[in-house]
Design an enzyme around this catalytic site. Structure first.
Site, PDB file in Angstrom:
ATOM      1  N   HIS A 320       1.021  -1.041  -0.055  1.00 23.57           N
ATOM      2  CA  HIS A 320       0.077  -0.007  -0.148  1.00 23.57           C
ATOM      3  C   HIS A 320       0.883   1.266  -0.084  1.00 23.57           C
ATOM      4  O   HIS A 320       2.063   1.235   0.384  1.00 23.57           O
ATOM      5  CB  HIS A 320      -1.064  -0.113   1.230  1.00 23.57           C
ATOM      6  CG  HIS A 320      -0.442   0.213   2.604  1.00 23.57           C
ATOM      7  ND1 HIS A 320       0.144   1.395   2.955  1.00 23.57           N
ATOM      8  CD2 HIS A 320      -0.147  -0.757   3.603  1.00 23.57           C
ATOM      9  CE1 HIS A 320       0.601   1.061   4.103  1.00 23.57           C
ATOM     10  NE2 HIS A 320       0.572  -0.156   4.453  1.00 23.57           N
ATOM     11  N   CYS A 338       3.717  -4.835   6.360  1.00 23.95           N
ATOM     12  CA  CYS A 338       3.244  -4.451   5.143  1.00 23.95           C
ATOM     13  C   CYS A 338       4.210  -4.030   4.234  1.00 23.95           C
ATOM     14  O   CYS A 338       5.415  -3.956   4.798  1.00 23.95           O
ATOM     15  CB  CYS A 338       2.044  -3.339   5.104  1.00 23.95           C
ATOM     16  SG  CYS A 338       0.646  -3.806   5.940  1.00 23.95           S
TER      17      CYS A 338
END
Length: 390
Positions: A320, A338
């Site tokens: 992201h 992430c």
């Protein structure tokens, strides 16, 4: 006079002797043949059988003859349309209904065979199908008509534990336009996955025929209906996220199309190693630590809105946009697990991605991925051992 009579008598005797073929030969004997063995017919289900699976085989075995006629009627005597095909065992035929046998219904199977002398033999079996305690229809992914990446396994989810795994698995048939060596693996009592030994070939059409109507799941539960799901394997997208070099290498087929600086999970929150399968894409998403057990108001908690989120696992891992870590992208790992990219790079990756794409995370300090789709972390021989059909 006596001499003349003797000559006449001798002539008559000679004539009689000539009529018998001469030299004392006997008349030709009529040929003798043994009668052919009578044909024998055996039926399955046996006569009087109860609780028969509607999807179970209706078999006719013939010895010393050939099958000439098969009929099946319901309790009212109405014929049930069907067809006869060769069975697996020699001398065995299988009758298959054109539709489906009903639950809790009595049927009569009659089969006739003839031996080498064309003498008929007949057998009859009257049986009753089961009345189920419960029926179930599993969920299936991918969805019918969907296009997915090369890493997406076929997943079948059941409402209740399946104890007769072999019966269920034998009725899950996968076909593909590009042949594969795929196999099923039972991830749990309620979930079974199918994948090839390597990623799916790109641009392949795949169909799952889940012919589960009338199939015993075990413990009184039966398959409620048949389902067919067809989907397509799209372009091959396999990216490499290297936590040691801090680079995300993006491949379109075998061609490297992007080499992005990234930041993976920090030493306190390392990313999991192994092939991750993309399952979800969100242009806007709120990252919430409570979704994996860390309260938002705790020291390690967070609730952060992000852009261009591509989910990699059910343990909170995404690729992201993270504008707050651009300075660390390419040189250090600072995320909560992430893969952080700049907003611009994340948007490109989001628009490039599709469910079923693969992101292989390497050289992280964490262990191997554990997720709802961790299929590609399992070695092929172990994967095959997870099948109920040996």
């Amino acid at each position: 006079m006596r001499r003349t009579a003797a000559l006449v008598t001798a002539g008559v005797l000679a004539l009689l002797s000539g009529c018998t073929g001469g030299e004392g030969a006997a008349p030709d004997a009529a040929p003798t043949t043994e009668p052919a063995a009578p044909a024998q017919v055996a039926l399955l289900p046996a006569d009087g059988a109860a609780d028969v699976a509607p999807a179970g085989p209706v078999e006719i075995s013939v010895t010393d003859g050939e099958l000439t006629e098969v009929s099946v009627t319901d309790a009212g005597g109405a014929p049930v349309p069907g067809r006869v095909t060769d069975g697996r065992a020699e001398g065995t035929e299988v009758w298959t209904p054109d539709g489906q046998l009903e639950w809790g219904t009595t049927y009569t199977l009659t089969a006739t065979a003839a031996n080498a002398d064309d003498e008929p033999a007949e057998a009859t079996s009257t049986f009753t199908t089961v009345t189920p305690e419960s029926v179930s229809t599993p969920s299936i992914g991918p969805l019918d008509g969907q296009t997915v990446g090369v890493g997406m396994p076929i997943r079948v989810y059941f409402d209740e534990p399946v104890t007769d795994r072999a019966a269920v698995e034998s009725h899950l048939v996968v076909t593909s336009s590009t042949p594969t060596d795929g196999a099923w693996n039972w991830m749990s009592d309620t979930e079974v996955h199918f994948r090839p030994s390597q990623y799916w070939p790109a641009q392949t059409d795949v169909t799952l025929d889940a012919d589960l109507y009338g199939v015993p799941f075990g413990d009184g539960m039966w398959g409620e209906k048949d389902r067919t799901v067809s989907f397509r394997i799209g372009e091959k997208h396999v990216s490499i996220a290297d936590a040691a070099t801090h680079r995300l290498l993006v491949y379109d087929g075998d061609r490297l199309v992007q080499d992005y600086p990234m930041s993976a999970g920090s030493p306190d929150n390392p990313s999991y190693n192994g092939p991750h399968v993309v399952t979800e894409l969100n242009a806007d998403r709120v990252m919430d630590s409570s979704t994996y057990g860390v309260p938002v108001d705790s020291p390690d908690g967070y609730r952060t809105p992000v852009r261009w989120a591509v989910r990699l696992s059910d343990s909170g891992e995404f690729v992201h946009g993270a504008p707050w870590s651009v300075a660390q992208q390419g040189n250090s790992n600072v995320s909560h697990g992430c893969i952080n990219l700049s907003t611009e790079n994340a948007r490109w990756f989001y628009e490039f991605s599709q469910p079923g794409d693969v992101v292989e995370i390497r050289n992280s300090d964490a262990g191997t991925l554990t997720s709802d789709i961790a299929d590609w972390t399992i070695p092929w021989d172990e994967w095959q051992a997870g099948s109920a059909l040996k």
